[in-house]
Structure formats: C-alpha cells, structure tokens
Design a protein around this motif. Structure first.
Motif, short mmCIF file in Angstrom:
data_model
loop_
_atom_site.label_atom_id
_atom_site.label_comp_id
_atom_site.label_asym_id
_atom_site.label_seq_id
_atom_site.Cartn_x
_atom_site.Cartn_y
_atom_site.Cartn_z
N PRO A 105 -10.01 3.78 -5.41
CA PRO A 105 -8.76 3.16 -5.87
C PRO A 105 -7.57 4.11 -5.77
O PRO A 105 -6.46 3.68 -5.42
CB PRO A 105 -9.05 2.82 -7.34
CG PRO A 105 -10.52 2.85 -7.48
CD PRO A 105 -11.04 3.78 -6.46
N ILE A 106 -7.80 5.39 -6.04
CA ILE A 106 -6.69 6.35 -5.98
C ILE A 106 -6.19 6.46 -4.54
O ILE A 106 -4.99 6.35 -4.27
CB ILE A 106 -7.15 7.74 -6.50
CG1 ILE A 106 -7.53 7.62 -7.99
CG2 ILE A 106 -6.06 8.78 -6.29
CD1 ILE A 106 -8.15 8.87 -8.57
N ILE A 107 -7.15 6.65 -3.62
CA ILE A 107 -6.76 6.77 -2.21
C ILE A 107 -6.08 5.48 -1.75
O ILE A 107 -5.10 5.51 -1.00
CB ILE A 107 -8.01 7.07 -1.34
CG1 ILE A 107 -8.56 8.46 -1.72
CG2 ILE A 107 -7.66 7.03 0.13
CD1 ILE A 107 -9.89 8.78 -1.09
N SER A 108 -6.58 4.35 -2.23
CA SER A 108 -5.99 3.07 -1.84
C SER A 108 -4.53 3.01 -2.21
O SER A 108 -3.68 2.61 -1.41
CB SER A 108 -6.73 1.91 -2.52
OG SER A 108 -8.07 1.90 -2.17
N VAL A 109 -4.23 3.42 -3.45
CA VAL A 109 -2.84 3.36 -3.91
C VAL A 109 -1.98 4.30 -3.08
O VAL A 109 -0.88 3.94 -2.63
CB VAL A 109 -2.75 3.70 -5.41
CG1 VAL A 109 -1.30 3.83 -5.83
CG2 VAL A 109 -3.45 2.63 -6.23
N VAL A 110 -2.51 5.50 -2.82
CA VAL A 110 -1.74 6.46 -2.02
C VAL A 110 -1.44 5.88 -0.64
O VAL A 110 -0.30 5.91 -0.16
CB VAL A 110 -2.51 7.80 -1.91
CG1 VAL A 110 -1.83 8.71 -0.90
CG2 VAL A 110 -2.59 8.48 -3.27
N LEU A 111 -2.46 5.32 -0.01
CA LEU A 111 -2.27 4.74 1.32
C LEU A 111 -1.26 3.61 1.28
O LEU A 111 -0.42 3.47 2.17
CB LEU A 111 -3.61 4.23 1.86
CG LEU A 111 -4.54 5.27 2.48
CD1 LEU A 111 -5.83 4.61 2.93
CD2 LEU A 111 -3.84 5.94 3.66
N ALA A 112 -1.35 2.80 0.21
CA ALA A 112 -0.43 1.68 0.07
C ALA A 112 1.00 2.21 0.00
O ALA A 112 1.91 1.67 0.64
CB ALA A 112 -0.76 0.88 -1.17
N LEU A 113 1.18 3.30 -0.75
CA LEU A 113 2.52 3.87 -0.88
C LEU A 113 3.01 4.41 0.46
O LEU A 113 4.18 4.29 0.81
CB LEU A 113 2.51 4.97 -1.95
CG LEU A 113 2.25 4.47 -3.38
CD1 LEU A 113 2.26 5.62 -4.36
CD2 LEU A 113 3.27 3.41 -3.79
N VAL A 114 2.08 5.01 1.23
CA VAL A 114 2.47 5.54 2.54
C VAL A 114 2.92 4.40 3.45
O VAL A 114 3.98 4.44 4.06
CB VAL A 114 1.29 6.32 3.17
CG1 VAL A 114 1.59 6.64 4.62
CG2 VAL A 114 1.02 7.58 2.37
N VAL A 115 2.09 3.35 3.52
CA VAL A 115 2.43 2.22 4.39
C VAL A 115 3.73 1.56 3.92
O VAL A 115 4.64 1.28 4.71
CB VAL A 115 1.28 1.19 4.43
CG1 VAL A 115 1.73 -0.09 5.10
CG2 VAL A 115 0.09 1.79 5.16
N GLY A 116 3.82 1.35 2.60
CA GLY A 116 5.03 0.78 2.05
C GLY A 116 6.23 1.67 2.39
O GLY A 116 7.31 1.18 2.73
N GLY A 117 6.00 3.00 2.33
CA GLY A 117 7.06 3.96 2.62
C GLY A 117 7.57 3.82 4.05
O GLY A 117 8.78 3.87 4.30
N VAL A 172 6.21 -4.22 -0.82
CA VAL A 172 5.57 -3.06 -1.45
C VAL A 172 4.46 -3.53 -2.39
O VAL A 172 3.35 -2.99 -2.38
CB VAL A 172 6.61 -2.20 -2.20
CG1 VAL A 172 5.92 -1.06 -2.94
CG2 VAL A 172 7.64 -1.66 -1.23
N GLN A 173 4.76 -4.56 -3.18
CA GLN A 173 3.72 -5.10 -4.06
C GLN A 173 2.51 -5.54 -3.26
O GLN A 173 1.36 -5.25 -3.59
CB GLN A 173 4.26 -6.32 -4.82
CG GLN A 173 5.26 -6.00 -5.89
CD GLN A 173 5.98 -7.25 -6.38
OE1 GLN A 173 5.67 -8.36 -5.97
NE2 GLN A 173 6.95 -7.06 -7.25
N GLY A 174 2.80 -6.24 -2.19
CA GLY A 174 1.73 -6.76 -1.33
C GLY A 174 0.89 -5.64 -0.76
O GLY A 174 -0.34 -5.71 -0.75
N ALA A 175 1.56 -4.57 -0.31
CA ALA A 175 0.83 -3.45 0.29
C ALA A 175 -0.12 -2.84 -0.73
O ALA A 175 -1.27 -2.54 -0.42
CB ALA A 175 1.82 -2.40 0.80
#
Lengths: 363, 516
Positions: A20-32, A335-338
């Motif tokens: 879950p941690i990595i998922s959130v980080v990746l989501a933030l990267v993609v969102g970024g 961003v929410q979606g990501a």
C-alpha cells in the motif's frame, strides 16, 4: 521472454505493509506527471491537497464532516457484504433516510411543539426505518423469489434519487423559497448538535458519534453474538450455513434491516446535521464510495472508520487544490483516481508476485 | 549402459513449513515408462514432494533431474515446459465452462481465433486413444466426479505432459471407475509416458504400480519393486507397525434383546426426489433404521445415494413419500428440524458442506451447538463455555491442532474428519447419516472413524452409512441395502451377504432368491 503473475504461496507480512505504501507513492508520481503536464507544480499541489484535507482545524473539520456519511454508508455495505448480500443500494437507502428525516419535522410533526431532542430522536428512527424498508425490498425479493440483489439494489438507487428530486422540486418545495428548488428549512425546529465547542471541531455533528457507536456495535455483533456468527458462517460458506440449519432467508432480511437502516442514518446525518432541508447535493454518491471503502477496509467495521476518513480527505483535499492552485476540478479527480487505482490495483501484488521467465531458444 | 536415464530423479529434497519438515532429504527415482506409486499416510509428505516437482513449492534444498538433465522448477509453467503435469486431489476446473474450454484454459495457443471445433476434435481423438471418455462440449457442472477427473487428465495430455502426477486419483472414484483408470494408466505407460501416483491404498499399489516408494513422516523409508513385495509388508513400512486390516465388529457387542424391543428411529417410505439436473434420482425408496444398528447403503456413485442423504437431512425436497425421524414426520422440513430432532450428518463433501475452511477450529466445532443454551445466552455467544466445549472435543477426539483458534484449513485430512465427526457426535442425538465418512482417509484415520461409528451404534444410535467401499460396509454394517438407479434392489444382512450377490445388485440385477 515472458512476464507472468505467480500466486504467492505464503503472503508475507512485509509485503502486505509495503504494497500500500509503494502504491500511494507510485500514485503520487503518476499524478505528479499529469500535474506537470497541466502546468502545475506537483509538490506544491500535493502540499495544498494535504493541507486542504488535514492541515488546519477547518480542513480537519470539513474532512470529518465529509467522512461521517461515508462511515455509516460503508458500515452498512460491509455488514451486508459479510453475508455475501451484495448491497449496491446504500445510496438509495441513504436518500430514503434523508427524505424520512426531513418529513418528520416538516410534515408529520410540524407545529406540534415537540422538543427538539425528541424530534431529533424520532427523525433518526424514521431515517433508520426508511432505509431499512428500502433495503427490505431487495432482501425479500432475494429471500423469497431468489432475485439477484445486485440488480435490485442498484436499480432502487435511481428510484430513490428521482423520488428525492421530485419531492423538493415538486410537492415539498418551499413556497417561500424564492423559486429555488428545495424544501423549507427545519433548522430552528431540530438540528443535530455539533460536537462540544472545546473540541474545536467546526461543523462536525453528532453523526460522528453515531458512526463510532455503530462501528463498535457491529464489531461486537459479528464477533460476540449468535447472529453475527451466523452472518460470518453464511459469508464464508453458504453451503455449510444451510447444512447447519441456519435460516438464510430470515438472515437476509435481518441483515438488510441493519444495512439499510445504517445507510438511512447516513442520510439522517446529512439532512439533520448539515443541510436542514432537502435540496440538491444530498445524493452525491457517498453510497457508492462506501463500497470502495468497505473493500479497502476488508469489511472490518473499525477499519471502515479509518479508510472513510482517508477517502474524505482525498475528497476535501482535492476540492482544495481547485481553489488554491486554480486547477480545474477534473485535475483533482485525476489525482484522486490515480491514488485509488494504484491502491486497489496494488492489492494483487500482495497475493501474487511478478516473475520474468527467460525462454531459452527453441525447444 | 545405454539405458535411458530415469524420467525423474529427486535427490535430498528438503521442504520446511512453519513448525514441520514436510520433506526431510527425500530421494525419489522414477524410471521412464513406468507407473510409480508414492505411498504414505496422510501428512507423510507425498503431496508436498509432488508439489515440488510440479513447481508449486520451491524446495529448501535438493536437486531435480528430468530425463537426466538437472533442472530448476520454479513455477507450474516451468513444470509444464518440462512435460510434467499434475492432477490435484481437488480439481482445478471452472464449473460453468465446457470441457474443451477448461482444457485450453491458460494455454498461450491459439493466440487469436478460437476454433473450438478443431480443439474439440483433438480432444475427442485424445480421449478415444486413452479410453478417457468425456464429451468436450459438456459443461463441467454436468459431469460426475469421475468424469471431471478424466478432464483433468486430458488437460495434462493436451498440454503434452509425458510425466503425469496423480494425487490420490481413486479417492473420488468407484471401484469400477478405479479399475478403468488403472487400465488407462497402463495404456499411457505403454505409449512411453511416465506416471507417478500418490496413494495410501495398498490394493491400488499392488494392482497398478511397477515400483513403489514409501514415505513416512517426511522421510523415505522404502523403495520397492511391486512384484517383489506384499500388502502386509507395505502396510508395515507405511505405518511403522503391524496393522489390522478390518476392525472386528464383535469388539462392540450389542445385546439382541435390547435391539429387538426398539422401534425404528429412521423410517423412509416410498421416497422420491429429483437430482440437480431435475431428473428422478430417488424412485420410491423404503427402509427403516433401528437403534443399535448400522444400515449400509451400497451402490455405484450417482445412483441416488447423495440425494437420499440430502432429502433425509432436509437439504433437498422430496417429491413424494415420507420420512420419519424419531417417529415424527420430517418430510420437506427445513434442515434445522432434523438437527433439532438429533440427526447428525457427515456430508459427502466435508470441505464444501460440512466445514468452513476459512474459520477457526473452534468456530467449526460449535456449528451445530452454538444456538443451544450454555453456548449462547440472550443472543450473545458465551466465550468461556465455547472455549471449554471446543477444547473438550479437541481432547476427546484427539484432533491434532495447535489451538482452537487455528484456521481449520491448516489441519490435515484425517484431522478435518475428526473435527467433523467430533462435532456431529457431540451435538447430535441418536441418529446419524454418514456419507463416505472414510473417503480419502488413510488407514489409521479410517480405522478411527469406523470405530467411532461402532461406538455410537453400541450406545444405541441408528446409523445410515452410505459408502462405496464394500469391504467397509461388510465390516461395520448390520444390514446392507443396495441402491441402483434410485431404487433399493435388496436389503441383506451383512453377515450373510456375498460380495458377488451385492455386486450383481449394484449392477441392477436382482439375484435369484436363495431360499430365505
């Protein structure tokens, strides 16, 4: 070369935490990256988002306000899911609860001089009953006629939402409302009290206490009562439940009384604690978001509370960046979606691992 | 010198699970073109060893050679590529899909266009060649267990497996189907394929295999040529002591006078019912079961035995006739009614019906008891009483589990049946319906179950025992009823029964009366 998913034989605890941690980080990267493409500074945007969700007392209060209906609706969904009754209809049950909440002070007991706290109690009761009755329709259809509840609960959402729209734009419309769609306000008659002043909790109302108590009660119900045991058995193995003489039809009805009732209480909180009338913006999809929350929390009643707050934060924080960063509302949704996409999608890595197979030449 | 290298060579395989060493430096050599039996009791490490070979588990130590080549098998895909295919004890089939769809499931070919006709033709050809008769267009749920197994084998053959592993293949088959399977295996070996089959049944080892490796508690204890050994020798190797093959019923005597006075606890009159497919499964069945009696039901699987048990226990509606439990009408009542009258039920499929794999041992033990006073009060479960109750059953019935809060699915097969039987005996009254209670169990567990049934009988229980194991029925029943196509062909006292006579009735022939 081939890439395949392999089932993990023994899912490790480390992975369960890391994913879950990595998922959130990746989501933030993609969102970024998307934010950069839209010409915004990702770091600044994320900071604004976090501040908008949890950064200030006001933000925290707004997030909690948003979380209350999510908690109740998600508890509603998760107890039904525990029994493998796929209640997709929390939204409609919430709406029926909202209608009943407004009906009591505006029509049923209008001008009777009933004290506010009694009125509030009756409104809550009416909301619970309305949600429960709305839930009992698909439950009876399934219990007695074996009608698929996914379809019926889903369709009844639209019936409830349209009924709500009809009421506040038609017969229940406030005649002194300068033509705006909505019922009259009952704020003076009965408003759900806010949390005590010293908590500095802003608009957060007693609905939060209702949600916390409900979560605790459901948790106890599942683990400590006969009926909770039956729900768990039915959910884990319906065949065994039948074999053990558990009355499935009766339990479907009962579980939907609780589930629909809780969703109805979510509507109660929205109307008696926030809007004080029926108007646009009561049915905003909380009953659907509740399904995602329930799964993310693995149907655990206490987990639901936590996930509901995070989801609410995602929503209020998202709203915030449209204001402070001047980003289009769609960007917040992206961003929410990501984040949801990665967190939900990442779950597969808890149970499976990815493996690269090198195929050596021709065989 | 120019002999072929062995098809499979496993050396020093070690596989540890938390708390146990499932395989402790196990060696296994299987010659190409042979049928090799892997014999051992439940929990001896047979399945683990084969799961290592099939790529499901990674060994902690040891090496594997296939056809002389050292290999590393890291996934089932690697195993498939090496021509290794495994048919698991619990089938891995998709119920709502057809046979052909299941067989091609997971294959990378064909890439785009699915030409089911050609695939079906290929499957038909394969099944004709090996005598694995099955209709490729049938849906899995329409098939009997025996047919589903054929699909699993076909699946492996279609993938080009030349080393086939079968995990307890006959556990789900009738004696006739087992024999048929034996012939199929022979045929495959003659075509040069290699077969490893896991079993704990000595008869099968003797009948089918060329060589046999015996495992006991994770270690290899013997490696024998079948023709040079005996059942008794194998049993001794497997269990580690001399074993009694069939228990002696006279150890559990019942006084005839007591029995003579009793009234039947289970009466079935002219009962009829439909199968899942809506076809008549029971056509007018009548019998009684008395206290102090075990009535055995013999018959080839699929002749209405399952439906009979389900109708009596209230899980399936009767379309005609009548059932009396403890002299009270129980026709078409909900399952709860029979339970309250004291009927206990060992269902055919213990994992699917009788137990809840994902819940704890304790949760499973109270399944029939939780609603009774003591264990629950005012709708609340009484935790202390539940703990005492389940600990008592774990102790009394010697269920090997780390604790009552252990997930049920981590128990071994024999212990699962112990837990089920413990619950049913503890929560039931004097009436029991037991369906294949020893299917899939090893010698020790089978004996234990049979002894429990006889103990219950001695205490005055009326037991309906449905089994496909004729030897078992002859050993423990008082009378044997033979079912064929939903009818009772005849009821004979077990002591006077002839196997041939019962066999004829199982095939639908009513033998000439011998006086009576």
């Amino acid at each position: 070369m081939e890439i395949v998913f392999e089932r993990r034989l023994e899912p490790s605890r480390l992975i369960a935490v890391l994913v879950p941690i990595i998922s959130v980080v990746l989501a933030l990267v993609v969102g970024g990256i998307l934010l950069l493409a839209a010409g915004a500074d990702p770091i600044q945007t994320y900071r604004a988002m976090f501040d908008g969700a949890f950064g200030t007392p006001y933000a925290r209060s707004e997030t909690m306000v948003k979380a209350i209906p999510l908690m109740l609706a998600s508890l509603a969904v998760s107890i039904a899911f525990r029994m493998r009754f796929w209640n997709i209809g929390a939204e409609g049950q919430l709406v029926m609860g909202a209608i009943a909440t407004a009906w009591v002070p505006l029509f049923l007991l209008h001008d009777r001089g009933i004290p506010a706290h009694t009125l509030l109690l009756l409104m809550g009761l009416a909301a619970f009953v309305a949600g429960a009755l709305w839930g009992l329709i698909p439950a009876s259809l399934k219990a007695f006629l074996r009608v698929n509840e996914i379809i019926t609960t889903l369709m009844l959402n639209y019936v409830a939402i349209l009924l709500l729209d009809y009421l506040y734009t038609g017969p229940w419309k406030d005649k002194e409302g300068y033509g705006f769609p909505g019922t009259a306000s009952f704020k003076e008659l009965a408003a759900l009290p806010r949390l005590p002043e010293w908590l500095n909790a802003g608009r957060v109302h007693m609905g939060l206490i209702i949600a916390l108590v409900a979560a605790l009660l459901i948790w106890l119900l599942l683990l400590r009562t006969k009926w909770g045991y039956e729900i768990r058995v039915t959910g884990e193995n319906p065949e065994a439940a039948r074999y053990a003489g558990i009355n499935l039809a009766r339990n479907f009805l009962l579980v939907m009384v609780v589930s629909g009732g809780l969703a109805g209480l979510a509507g109660y909180g929205q109307v008696a604690g926030i809007a004080f009338r029926l108007q646009k913006g009561i049915a905003v999809g909380d009953g659907f978001t509740a399904i995602i929350i329930a799964w993310l929390a693995k149907l655990h009643p206490l987990g639901v509370l936590l996930v509901a707050i995070l989801m609410a934060g995602l929503s209020t924080g998202g709203d915030q960046i449209t204001i402070t960063m001047g980003l289009p509302a769609a960007m917040a949704r992206v961003v929410q979606g990501a984040i949801l996409f990665f967190v939900l999608g990442g779950d597969i890595f808890v149970r499976y691992r990815l493996r690269v197979i090198r195929t050596t030449g021709k065989t | 010198m120019n002999a072929l290298p062995p098809a499979v060579e496993m050396r020093g395989i070690v596989k540890r699970f938390p708390g146990v060493v499932a395989n402790d430096h196990v060696d296994l050599t299987v010659q190409a073109g042979q049928i090799h039996a892997l014999l051992g009791e439940n929990g001896a490490g047979k399945s683990t060893l084969m799961n290592v070979l099939a790529g499901l588990y990674r060994p902690d130590a040891g090496e594997i050679r296939i056809h002389g080549q050292p290999v590393e098998i890291r996934s089932p895909r690697d195993a498939t590529r090496l021509g290794i295919g495994m048919v698991h004890q619990h089938f891995m089939l998709v119920q709502p899909q057809t046979v052909a769809e299941n067989i091609i499931l997971g294959l990378s070919r064909p890439r785009f266009r699915l030409d089911m006709r050609t695939i079906e033709a290929q499957i038909r050809e394969l099944s004709a060649r090996y005598g694995l008769e099955v209709d490729p267009t049938a849906y899995i749920w329409q098939l009997s267990v025996g047919e589903q197994q054929r699909v699993e084998i076909l699946k492996m053959l279609y993938r080009g497996a030349d080393i086939l592993i079968l995990d307890e293949p006959t556990a789900v088959l009738t004696p006739q189907e087992s024999e048929e399977l034996g012939r199929t295996l022979r045929h495959m070996v003659q075509e040069g394929r290699t077969i490893i089959f896991i079993t704990h049944k000595l008869d099968e080892v003797m009948a089918f295999s060329d060589r046999v490796t015996v495992l006991r508690r994770g270690q290899k204890v013997a490696d024998l040529v079948t023709a040079e050994t005996s059942k008794r020798e194998l049993a001794r190797q497997m269990v580690g002591r001399e074993v009694v093959f069939y228990i002696d019923r006279s150890e559990y005597p019942v006084q005839d006078e007591v029995k003579a006075k009793a009234r039947p606890l289970l009466v079935v009159e002219n009962l009829s019912a439909l199968s899942d497919k809506g076809l008549p499964a029971l056509r007018g069945i009548s019998f009684e079961v008395y206290p102090y009696e075990i009535l055995g039901i013999a018959g080839v699987a699929g002749n209405g035995q399952r439906e009979l048990a389900e109708v009596i226990t209230g899980l399936r509606p009767a379309t005609g006739g009548r059932i009396l439990l403890c002299e009270r009408d129980a026709t078409n009542k909900p399952p709860r009614h029979a339970i309250d009258l004291g009927l206990s039920h060992i269902p055919e499929d213990r994992m699917h019906t009788g137990l809840i794999a994902s819940m704890t041992v304790c949760d499973n033990l109270i399944l029939k008891e939780y609603r009774r006073p003591l264990l629950s009060r005012l709708g609340f479960l009484v935790q202390r009483a539940i703990a005492l109750f389940s600990d008592r059953l774990i102790r009394e019935f010697e269920i090997a589990t780390p604790s009552r809060d252990t997930q049920l699915k981590s128990l071994s097969g024999g212990n699962l049946q112990r837990a089920l039987l413990a619950r049913e005996i503890a929560s039931g009254g004097n009436l029991m319906v037991a369906v294949h209670p020893t299917r899939g169990l090893d010698i020790g567990a089978t004996e234990w179950v049979q002894r429990k049934l006889l103990e219950q009988r001695q205490k005055g229980a009326a037991i309906l025992l449905i089994s496909e194991d004729l030897d078992e029925l002859l050993a423990v029943s008082d009378r044997i009823a033979v079912m064929y196509e939903g009818k009772i062909m005849g009821i004979v006292p077990a002591q006077e029964a002839h196997v041939e006579e019962i066999g004829l009735m199982m095939a639908g022939v009513i033998p000439e009366r011998r006086g009576v």
